[in-house]
Structure formats: structure tokens, C-alpha cells
Design a protein around this motif. Structure first.
Motif, PDB file in Angstrom:
ATOM      1  N   PHE A  63       0.856  -1.191   0.000  1.00 50.03           N
ATOM      2  CA  PHE A  63       0.000   0.000   0.000  1.00 50.03           C
ATOM      3  C   PHE A  63       0.889   1.237   0.000  1.00 50.03           C
ATOM      4  O   PHE A  63       1.777   1.357   0.841  1.00 50.03           O
ATOM      5  N   GLY A  65       1.913   5.028   0.559  1.00 50.53           N
ATOM      6  CA  GLY A  65       1.574   6.150   1.437  1.00 50.53           C
ATOM      7  C   GLY A  65       2.179   7.429   0.884  1.00 50.53           C
ATOM      8  O   GLY A  65       3.396   7.590   0.859  1.00 50.53           O
ATOM      9  N   PHE A  92      -5.202   1.119   9.087  1.00 47.96           N
ATOM     10  CA  PHE A  92      -4.514   2.332   8.651  1.00 47.96           C
ATOM     11  C   PHE A  92      -4.822   3.460   9.626  1.00 47.96           C
ATOM     12  O   PHE A  92      -5.916   3.525  10.188  1.00 47.96           O
ATOM     13  N   THR A 108      -1.581   8.597   2.557  1.00 49.93           N
ATOM     14  CA  THR A 108      -2.693   7.886   1.948  1.00 49.93           C
ATOM     15  C   THR A 108      -2.412   6.400   2.130  1.00 49.93           C
ATOM     16  O   THR A 108      -1.335   6.027   2.594  1.00 49.93           O
ATOM     17  N   ALA A 109      -3.341   5.569   1.765  1.00 49.82           N
ATOM     18  CA  ALA A 109      -3.086   4.116   1.795  1.00 49.82           C
ATOM     19  C   ALA A 109      -3.693   3.516   0.535  1.00 49.82           C
ATOM     20  O   ALA A 109      -4.662   2.776   0.583  1.00 49.82           O
ATOM     21  N   GLU A 153      -9.468   5.802  -0.384  1.00 48.10           N
ATOM     22  CA  GLU A 153      -8.035   6.093  -0.304  1.00 48.10           C
ATOM     23  C   GLU A 153      -7.502   6.545  -1.656  1.00 48.10           C
ATOM     24  O   GLU A 153      -6.664   7.429  -1.737  1.00 48.10           O
ATOM     25  N   ARG A 187       3.760   0.543   2.428  1.00 48.46           N
ATOM     26  CA  ARG A 187       3.448  -0.219   3.617  1.00 48.46           C
ATOM     27  C   ARG A 187       3.240  -1.690   3.244  1.00 48.46           C
ATOM     28  O   ARG A 187       2.508  -2.004   2.306  1.00 48.46           O
ATOM     29  N   GLN A 189       1.426  -4.688   3.817  1.00 48.65           N
ATOM     30  CA  GLN A 189       0.189  -5.100   4.497  1.00 48.65           C
ATOM     31  C   GLN A 189      -0.046  -6.590   4.303  1.00 48.65           C
ATOM     32  O   GLN A 189      -0.206  -7.062   3.176  1.00 48.65           O
ATOM     33  N   ASP A 200      -4.248  -7.111  11.109  1.00 42.07           N
ATOM     34  CA  ASP A 200      -3.899  -5.824  11.727  1.00 42.07           C
ATOM     35  C   ASP A 200      -3.058  -5.982  12.991  1.00 42.07           C
ATOM     36  O   ASP A 200      -2.870  -5.035  13.742  1.00 42.07           O
ATOM     37  N   VAL A 217       3.698  -4.146  12.012  1.00 42.36           N
ATOM     38  CA  VAL A 217       2.912  -2.940  11.752  1.00 42.36           C
ATOM     39  C   VAL A 217       3.162  -1.885  12.815  1.00 42.36           C
ATOM     40  O   VAL A 217       3.722  -2.153  13.852  1.00 42.36           O
TER      41      VAL A 217
END
Ligand SMILES: Cc1cc2nc3c(=O)[nH]c(=O)nc-3n(C[C@H](O)[C@H](O)[C@H](O)COP(=O)(O)OP(=O)(O)OC[C@H]3O[C@@H](n4cnc5c(N)ncnc54)[C@H](O)[C@@H]3O)c2cc1C
Length: 245
Positions: A63, A65, A92, A108-109, A153, A187, A189, A200, A217
Motif C-alpha cells: 500500500f 503512502g 490504517f 494515503t493508503a 483512499e 506499507r 500489508q 492488523d 505494523v
């Protein structure tokens, strides 16, 4: 103390019997032997763990950012970082203000097209591109809330919309022309492929002589001593004790 650091050296493949194939930045290959292997390779931690037949039902999806940076160096309009209340359905943080030697707004994601998609075709990887597309498509189809998240997003890639999102947190935000795009981060994920869910929490998998940190994370995990302690106490010391016995 006899420690050797191999900088700019890539893990290529696990060969079994505590041997791994590595490659230098000049494409020279070598086989090395390890006593205990720790995989904390961020975006590529899943690929490496799969080499050890671990975490096969997990995949890392990148993702991107993006940030805006306030370009007036000595006229700060806030003096502390400001975060929104997080949406607990998603891992996020949401668009926030970070104050250091500048003021950053973001991130942003948005789904990146491949793992190191920092900008348009930098280190383009076709295999990863298809993997991301397939996984994202299944996620989209399966869960309406993810579809909505991805779409919301994605909109923040438009400077004005990212700025508008940030304006919800700070009333006296300077005008849009005072902000420029800043370097992107990616990121890692983790996706649980059996549940088709974004993971998460952090995830650690191990074998008798290797340990794999799959989802380191944040916030505040980066360089986190309690996290390092947790790994040492729960995974490494018990293995050393077993070896001594
Ligand atoms: C936009 C953005 C904003 C963030 N903001 C924050 C924040 O404010 N606070 C916070 O705590 N965290 C934040 N994070 C999260 C934080 O960056 C991560 O949690 C952290 O970097 C994870 O650390 P890591 O060591 O697991 O992985 P990484 O930092 O990704 O390190 C992995 C390393 O492994 C190397 N590697 C990969 N593959 C191989 C291979 N095959 N062989 C050898 N080496 C390999 C890579 O080159 C890299 O050096 C943010 C992340 C993003 C993307």
C-alpha cells in the motif's frame, strides 16, 4: 566480536540444511550457512517465509503512502503531531499531521501496483503486479467495506482531496499552494488468504532454527525495544534453552 555485516546483499533462496543462497549488488552469488535465521524483510518477508514452507496462506500486498509537505520552513501553523480517531475496521492510521523539521500531511493508503512501486515504473515487477491485482480483486469482491476503503483512499491521490481531508483536523491550515508532494512510502500489508482479511496485528512464524516477522505494523513498532524483547523472550531464549539441554 566477530560479527560480519553483509550490506547490499539479498537473500535469494533457502537451500535446506541451514544453507541459504545470497546475492550481492554486483550479482555475485554465494551460499552461506546459518546458526539461526531471522527474517525481518518488510515487503518481502512473506516470500522468504514461503521459502521455509511457512505462512503459505499469507501474502503481503503493498500500500502506497503519499504525503504532502508544508513548504514554509519557519512559519509552522501547528507545533505538535495531530492524529484522527482511527477507524478500527482498518489497519490504517488515517491522514494526520506529523511535525518534525517540517510538517507532513498524510499518508494515503492506496494500493501500489507492485511491491517497490515508489514511482511509476521504478523496479517494475510483472509477477508482483499480477499477484497484487488478483489478491485485490478477490478482496474487492469479497468485502464491500474494503471496496469502499480502496476507493476512498484512491481519491486522496488528488492533492485537493488529501488537503480537504487534512483540513478536517486543523482549522487554520494554510492554503493548498503551500503544500508539495513528498516522497512516498510503501506499507507491507499482510493479507490472510484463507479469511481474505487484512491482518492488523503482528505475526511471527518460526521453525527450530528460523524466525519470521511477517507483519511488523505500526504505529510505534518501528525500532520498538518492547517488540524486540517480546521476540527474544518468547522465541529465541526458549530455543537456546532447548539447545543447551
Ligand atoms: C507511509 C508510511 C508511514 C509510516 N509511518 C510510521 C510511523 O509514523 N511510525 C511508525 O512507527 N511506523 C510507521 N510506518 C511503519 C513502519 O515503516 C514499519 O512498521 C517498519 O518500517 C517495519 O519495519 P521492518 O524492519 O519490519 O521492515 P522494513 O523497514 O521494510 O525493513 C525491511 C528490510 O529488509 C530488506 N529486504 C527485503 N527483502 C530482502 C531480501 N530478499 N534480502 C535481504 N534484505 C531484504 C529491505 O531492503 C529493508 O531494508 C509507516 C510506514 C509507511 C509506509
Amino acid at each position: 566480536m566477530g560479527v560480519v555485516f553483509l550490506f547490499d546483499t539479498k537473500f535469494k533462496k533457502a537451500l535446506g540444511n541451514s544453507l541459504v543462497l545470497i546475492e550481492s549488488k554486483f550479482k555475485e552469488k554465494a551460499v552461506i550457512n546459518y546458526g539461526f535465521l531471522i527474517n525481518c524483510a518488510g515487503l518481502y518477508a512473506d516470500v522468504i517465509s514461503h521459502n521455509f514452507n511457512l505462512a503459505l496462506n499469507y501474502k503481503i500486498i503493498p500500500f502506497k503512502g503519499l504525503y504532502l509537505v508544508y513548504n514554509e520552513k519557519d512559519n509552522f501553523f501547528i507545533n505538535k503531531s495531530i492524529y484522527p480517531v482511527p477507524d478500527l475496521r482498518f489497519p490504517f492510521l488515517g491522514v494526520h499531521f506529523t511535525v518534525s523539521d517540517n510538517i507532513k500531511v498524510g499518508p494515503t493508503a492506496t494500493l501500489a501496483l507492485y511491491k517497490e512501486n515508489y514511482n511509476l515504473f521504478y523496479r517494475f515487477n510483472l509477477k508482483e503486479f499480477f499477484e497484487v491485482l488478483c489478491t485485490a480483486e478477490i478482496l474487492f469482491m469479497k468485502k464491500g467495506e474494503y471496496r469502499k476503503l480502496f476507493f476512498n483512499e484512491f481519491k486522496k491521490n488528488i492533492k485537493l482531496l488529501l488537503y480537504k481531508e487534512a483540513s478536517k483536523l486543523v482549522k487554520n491550515i494554510p492554503s493548498l499552494d503551500k503544500f508539495n508532494w513528498y516522497l512516498a512510502g510503501i506499507r507491507a500489508q499482510l493479507i490472510d488468504l484463507s479469511l481474505m482479511e487484512l491482518v492488523d496485528d503482528f505475526l511471527i512464524k518460526d521453525t527450530k532454527d528460523s524466525l519470521h516477522v511477517l507483519n511488523a505494523v505500526s504505529p510505534a513498532f518501528t525500532a520498538s525495544f518492547p517488540f524486540a524483547n517480546y521476540i527474544i523472550q518468547n522465541y529465541i531464549i526458549p530455543k537456546i534453552r532447548k539447545d543447551i539441554r
